[in-house]
Design an enzyme around this catalytic site. Sequence first.
Site, mmCIF file in Angstrom:
data_model
loop_
_atom_site.group_PDB
_atom_site.id
_atom_site.type_symbol
_atom_site.label_atom_id
_atom_site.label_comp_id
_atom_site.label_asym_id
_atom_site.label_seq_id
_atom_site.Cartn_x
_atom_site.Cartn_y
_atom_site.Cartn_z
ATOM 1 N N ILE B 145 0.892 -1.159 -0.039
ATOM 2 C CA ILE B 145 0.068 0.001 -0.021
ATOM 3 C C ILE B 145 0.786 1.436 0.088
ATOM 4 O O ILE B 145 1.653 1.386 0.898
ATOM 5 C CB ILE B 145 -1.058 -0.152 1.277
ATOM 6 C CG1 ILE B 145 -1.896 -1.331 1.157
ATOM 7 C CG2 ILE B 145 -1.723 1.237 1.423
ATOM 8 C CD1 ILE B 145 -2.653 -1.632 2.332
ATOM 9 N N CYS B 146 0.536 2.169 -0.913
ATOM 10 C CA CYS B 146 1.244 3.463 -1.092
ATOM 11 C C CYS B 146 2.868 3.033 -1.085
ATOM 12 O O CYS B 146 3.259 2.436 -1.891
ATOM 13 C CB CYS B 146 1.028 4.458 0.036
ATOM 14 S SG CYS B 146 1.209 6.258 -0.264
ATOM 15 N N GLU B 147 3.663 3.605 -0.004
ATOM 16 C CA GLU B 147 4.857 3.523 -0.337
ATOM 17 C C GLU B 147 5.416 2.150 0.016
ATOM 18 O O GLU B 147 6.343 1.519 -0.609
ATOM 19 C CB GLU B 147 5.895 4.182 0.841
ATOM 20 C CG GLU B 147 7.114 4.151 0.930
ATOM 21 C CD GLU B 147 7.915 4.915 2.284
ATOM 22 O OE1 GLU B 147 7.282 5.114 3.277
ATOM 23 O OE2 GLU B 147 9.129 5.365 1.945
#
Lengths: 204, 363
Positions: B145-147
């Site tokens: 998720i994301c980074e």
Amino acid sequence: MSENADFSDYFKQGMDFLSMSQQQMNDWFEETFVPPGQPPTMAAMSGLMGNTPHLDNLFGMDKKVAAFLEAATALTAANAELQALISRNWLEAYQRFSTGGNGATTSFGDSVDQWFNYANDAMLQLQRTTEFLEVQRKYINASTEYRNRYRELMEVFQEKNNMPTRTEIDDLSRTVYELKRELRSLKRQMSRSAEAIEQGDSDE
Amino acid sequence: MSELQFNPADESIQYWDKIQRGMSTLSVLRDEDVVIASTPKEVVYCNDKTTLYRYQPRVERRVSTPLLIVYSQVGRYTMVDLQPDRSVVGNLLDNGIDVYLIDWGTPNLSDRWIQFDDYVEEYLGGYVDFIRKTNEVDDVSLLGICEGGVFTTCYAALNPQKVRNLALAVTPIDFHADQEDDALEQGYLNRWVRNLSPTELEDLIDSFGQMPGDITGMIFQEMTPVKSLTKYNVDLADSISGSREQVLNFLRMEKWLSDRPHHPGEAAKTWLIDLYKKNQLINKQFSVDGRIVDLSDLTMPVLNIFANKDHIVPPPTSKALGHHVGTEDYKELALDVGHIGTFVSRKANQLLTDTLTEWLAAR
């Protein structure tokens, strides 16, 4: 007088005040500016301190104070410039909104919501401009410089009072980190060697 | 203005009535009533300040390969389990998935030297090996998720034999693709970073020794400038005047927002300079522990989930992955919500977890 004419008057007054304040801030942070009949400005003082010869009996403290004052001045100026740009954009957006006819609303709350949405879009558009990006960049760099000069000054106090400094903690944590990384690397190598030996034994 | 039929007195009464109702609700609520991340789990492994959790299964396992969720270091993992009826983790457990999750902990200044490489190979890699060993499986599925999606992408490209399936959610891959995006509210962070030189970014992070959570939070607030200004005054009446459960929803989000961890400095430099600024990942210049990450090495099935209204990670920066993967089994899921709405919107998180479950079960 129509409401629009009233608003234009208020708007003009607001812009005049903003321009005057901006000029005063620019003068205040201009190193060479000395208001007639008044003492030198803060910027001129820090410039003066920074340009004096280095005196050994102050242990470099004078230079650090001067650097801190200069950084604090630059940060305040950069902040003022950023706030002025945002305020001008806000006022101009309100002028457009209030004279532009933004559709019928049935309540004060709806009207306020409409204005907030309009203002939000105006701010987002401003954020994309070269002018904003340049002013924001100056502000970020001024804040970085301020933190660094403040830290230098604090570390003088910390050293004199036998307190650990950020620099010392950074040195220690870096040493610990590098040792840990080296240890992990050695453990992996040993594990691989052990696996290779086991593999060799089972092949035999 | 004069054509409008305003009744300021009535509206004022309504506003103060909302505030009064809100204050009544708030006055009986205590911090312990605002519970987040309550799905039962156990600590199964730790490394430095990071922790690997395994969630307690609820139903018979439907998918044999364990799933490891890898959140970002920029926020807290509790977002995927904010409340029981809107929990990504809870939905996956209900669907018969064996769920593991990495908590990156609470880094401080003493962790400033931790590198991006450590996140990928030492922590994530170590946990993948642990799960493989304890479950006696060759590979695991990853949800980044994301980074955390970038951590998992790098890991999967470098260790494809250990990753059965790669799912990504709101993950930037081409950090400059926001320039193709004309949505006014998107791309602020990308422009913010590109506006500074690598040296200026390095100096900024060095001056803090890390990327402080409150600074990151402030940048996020600047993405919605007027909404951020009105959140705790004009808009507050609506936020606190609903039912007790609605107020708790608001407070749970506040609790999550106020718990923004610091990002270790050296890893933050990689994140902002090498990725956001130099866009190395898409250009085959990004390396982890000396090895170049080549996205065409992503030969496992890939599910790429992005949010059309994401103002933090513009959709084109995520969608770019499709042009670079080395697998034919590539699927996208576009959700009509924002970055956080992906995980907390009831409809969106159900769609996300149902799609993910079906996708995993078929692979």
